[in-house]
Design a protein around this motif. Structure first.
Motif, PDB file in Angstrom:
ATOM      1  N   UNK A  56      35.163  34.676  31.015  1.00  0.00           N
ATOM      2  CA  UNK A  56      34.950  33.902  32.263  1.00  0.00           C
ATOM      3  C   UNK A  56      35.066  34.952  33.336  1.00  0.00           C
ATOM      4  N   UNK A  57      36.276  35.717  33.524  1.00  0.00           N
ATOM      5  CA  UNK A  57      36.466  36.760  34.304  1.00  0.00           C
ATOM      6  C   UNK A  57      35.529  37.912  34.249  1.00  0.00           C
ATOM      7  N   UNK A  58      34.662  38.163  33.297  1.00  0.00           N
ATOM      8  CA  UNK A  58      33.689  39.422  33.244  1.00  0.00           C
ATOM      9  C   UNK A  58      32.490  38.754  34.116  1.00  0.00           C
ATOM     10  N   UNK A  59      31.655  39.821  34.708  1.00  0.00           N
ATOM     11  CA  UNK A  59      30.496  39.404  35.499  1.00  0.00           C
ATOM     12  C   UNK A  59      29.427  38.713  34.868  1.00  0.00           C
ATOM     13  N   UNK A  60      29.470  38.996  33.745  1.00  0.00           N
ATOM     14  CA  UNK A  60      28.500  38.379  32.630  1.00  0.00           C
ATOM     15  C   UNK A  60      29.011  37.613  31.572  1.00  0.00           C
ATOM     16  N   UNK A  61      28.720  36.435  31.404  1.00  0.00           N
ATOM     17  CA  UNK A  61      29.634  35.470  30.411  1.00  0.00           C
ATOM     18  C   UNK A  61      28.680  34.800  29.484  1.00  0.00           C
ATOM     19  N   UNK A  62      28.981  34.648  28.269  1.00  0.00           N
ATOM     20  CA  UNK A  62      27.920  34.136  27.252  1.00  0.00           C
ATOM     21  C   UNK A  62      27.790  32.532  27.540  1.00  0.00           C
ATOM     22  N   UNK A  63      26.867  32.049  27.618  1.00  0.00           N
ATOM     23  CA  UNK A  63      26.565  30.456  27.729  1.00  0.00           C
ATOM     24  C   UNK A  63      27.626  29.574  27.009  1.00  0.00           C
ATOM     25  N   UNK A  64      28.102  29.899  25.658  1.00  0.00           N
ATOM     26  CA  UNK A  64      28.990  29.213  25.024  1.00  0.00           C
ATOM     27  C   UNK A  64      30.259  29.116  25.740  1.00  0.00           C
ATOM     28  N   UNK A 102      38.017  30.521  44.965  1.00  0.00           N
ATOM     29  CA  UNK A 102      36.921  31.672  44.163  1.00  0.00           C
ATOM     30  C   UNK A 102      37.682  32.691  43.809  1.00  0.00           C
ATOM     31  N   UNK A 103      37.377  33.032  42.485  1.00  0.00           N
ATOM     32  CA  UNK A 103      37.999  34.080  41.882  1.00  0.00           C
ATOM     33  C   UNK A 103      37.109  35.367  42.042  1.00  0.00           C
ATOM     34  N   UNK A 104      37.389  36.595  42.784  1.00  0.00           N
ATOM     35  CA  UNK A 104      36.639  37.555  42.923  1.00  0.00           C
ATOM     36  C   UNK A 104      36.079  38.259  41.584  1.00  0.00           C
ATOM     37  N   UNK A 105      34.879  38.551  41.626  1.00  0.00           N
ATOM     38  CA  UNK A 105      34.358  39.162  40.517  1.00  0.00           C
ATOM     39  C   UNK A 105      34.175  38.556  39.348  1.00  0.00           C
ATOM     40  N   UNK A 106      34.497  37.154  39.153  1.00  0.00           N
ATOM     41  CA  UNK A 106      34.244  36.270  38.104  1.00  0.00           C
ATOM     42  C   UNK A 106      33.026  35.782  37.759  1.00  0.00           C
ATOM     43  N   UNK A 107      32.255  35.974  36.675  1.00  0.00           N
ATOM     44  CA  UNK A 107      31.237  35.439  36.424  1.00  0.00           C
ATOM     45  C   UNK A 107      31.019  33.709  36.426  1.00  0.00           C
ATOM     46  N   UNK A 108      32.148  33.133  35.900  1.00  0.00           N
ATOM     47  CA  UNK A 108      32.221  31.771  35.874  1.00  0.00           C
ATOM     48  C   UNK A 108      33.517  31.233  37.030  1.00  0.00           C
ATOM     49  N   UNK A 109      33.105  30.385  37.825  1.00  0.00           N
ATOM     50  CA  UNK A 109      34.128  29.705  38.810  1.00  0.00           C
ATOM     51  C   UNK A 109      34.202  28.203  38.152  1.00  0.00           C
ATOM     52  N   UNK A 110      35.467  27.886  38.433  1.00  0.00           N
ATOM     53  CA  UNK A 110      36.057  26.702  38.179  1.00  0.00           C
ATOM     54  C   UNK A 110      35.681  25.578  39.327  1.00  0.00           C
ATOM     55  N   UNK A 111      35.798  24.332  38.725  1.00  0.00           N
ATOM     56  CA  UNK A 111      35.674  23.357  39.510  1.00  0.00           C
ATOM     57  C   UNK A 111      36.914  22.203  39.271  1.00  0.00           C
TER      58      UNK A 111
END
Length: 280
Positions: A82-90, A186-195
């Motif tokens: 999730x910290x990568x710019x592109x994260x697998x849907x799973x 917001x976590x900078x650069x992360x492809x997935x942000x949490x809520x």
């Protein structure tokens, strides 16, 4: 477990069994999953005696999700992805609720080039390796005690219903926490942000403030605002008062100023937080 809960729980219903279900579910999620597994074993956000750590980790194993080493690996794989710019849907919980439920509850993701893992002290601990090999069987001693206390009714509600609700609820809150809800950071650069998932704060013992956790993953305190219930942190503070916890990591301890951005909604006076970018 789920089939047993659906078909047997109505047959073996009793108010005492329901009480056992609520008591064991709350205690195991608080002591085991939130404090033992997540805040101690995975993030090591506080120190405690080894006997206490092992006790909490055993309780976490009894929740019924997995063994301790698999929990570390699954958690760290998801965090890394999730910290990568592109994260697998799973790993991003990006698909529909139905597909994500099938994936998360009934499938396994095998990576061709998985990241390397170092379990640290946990991987060398013979007790944790034993739990990893026998994590399903850890329900047996619990079931035996329940049977002696209340017969089949307590076993069905204390094991089958509890494990089903805990595992399914863990996925459900995790699914929502990566799709919709309030955000303070917001976590900078992360492809997935949490809520955050406010309604689940008490059932998850504070783990539902997931946006805060993404921003400060090493913090023992997850509920940062005054109105954010965090029973997990409250229990750690109780352990500290008893002399059983020390070196507690809080959000302002690690330097996260360069990694996170605070959103304007988090700076409103009525939601005054003990953590601000200036405080960091």
């Amino acid at each position: 477990m789920l089939l047993s809960a659906v078909f047997l729980a109505p047959i073996f219903f009793s108010w005492s069994a329901v009480a056992v279900f609520f008591l064991l579910t709350g205690a195991s999620l608080l002591l085991g999953h939130s404090v033992g597994f997540h805040r101690r074993l995975i993030h090591r956000s506080f120190d405690c005696p080894k006997w206490l750590e092992r006790t909490l980790v055993w309780i976490g194993t009894s929740v019924g999700m997995s063994g301790p080493l698999w929990m570390i690996r699954t958690h760290d794989t998801r965090d890394w992805a999730q910290r990568q710019a592109d994260c697998h849907d799973y790993l991003a919980h990006r698909q529909s609720m139905l597909r994500d439920a099938v994936w998360q509850l009934h499938c396994r993701l095998d990576l061709q080039h998985p990241p390397a893992f170092d379990y640290g002290e946990a991987g060398k601990d013979s007790f944790y390796r034993f739990l990893e090999a026998t994590w399903m069987a850890q329900q047996i001693p619990v079931a035996a005690l329940l049977f002696m206390g209340g017969g089949c009714s307590w076993v069905v509600w204390g094991i089958c219903v509890r494990v089903s609700i805990s595992v399914t609820g863990h996925w459900f809150v995790g699914h929502l926490a990566h799709r919709t809800g309030p955000q303070s950071w917001l976590v900078k650069g992360a492809g997935v942000q949490a809520h955050d998932v406010p309604w689940a704060a008490i059932p998850t013992m504070g783990e539902a403030w997931h946006n805060n956790h993404h921003a400060f993953p090493g913090s023992a305190r997850i509920g940062l605002h005054p109105d954010q219930s965090d029973w997990g942190y409250a229990f750690i503070k109780l352990l500290q008062k008893l002399g059983l916890a020390w070196d507690i990591i809080l959000p302002h301890h690690p330097d996260r100023a360069a990694a996170v951005t605070q959103m304007a909604s988090a700076l409103q006076p009525e939601r005054a937080s003990p953590i601000t970018m200036r405080g960091i």
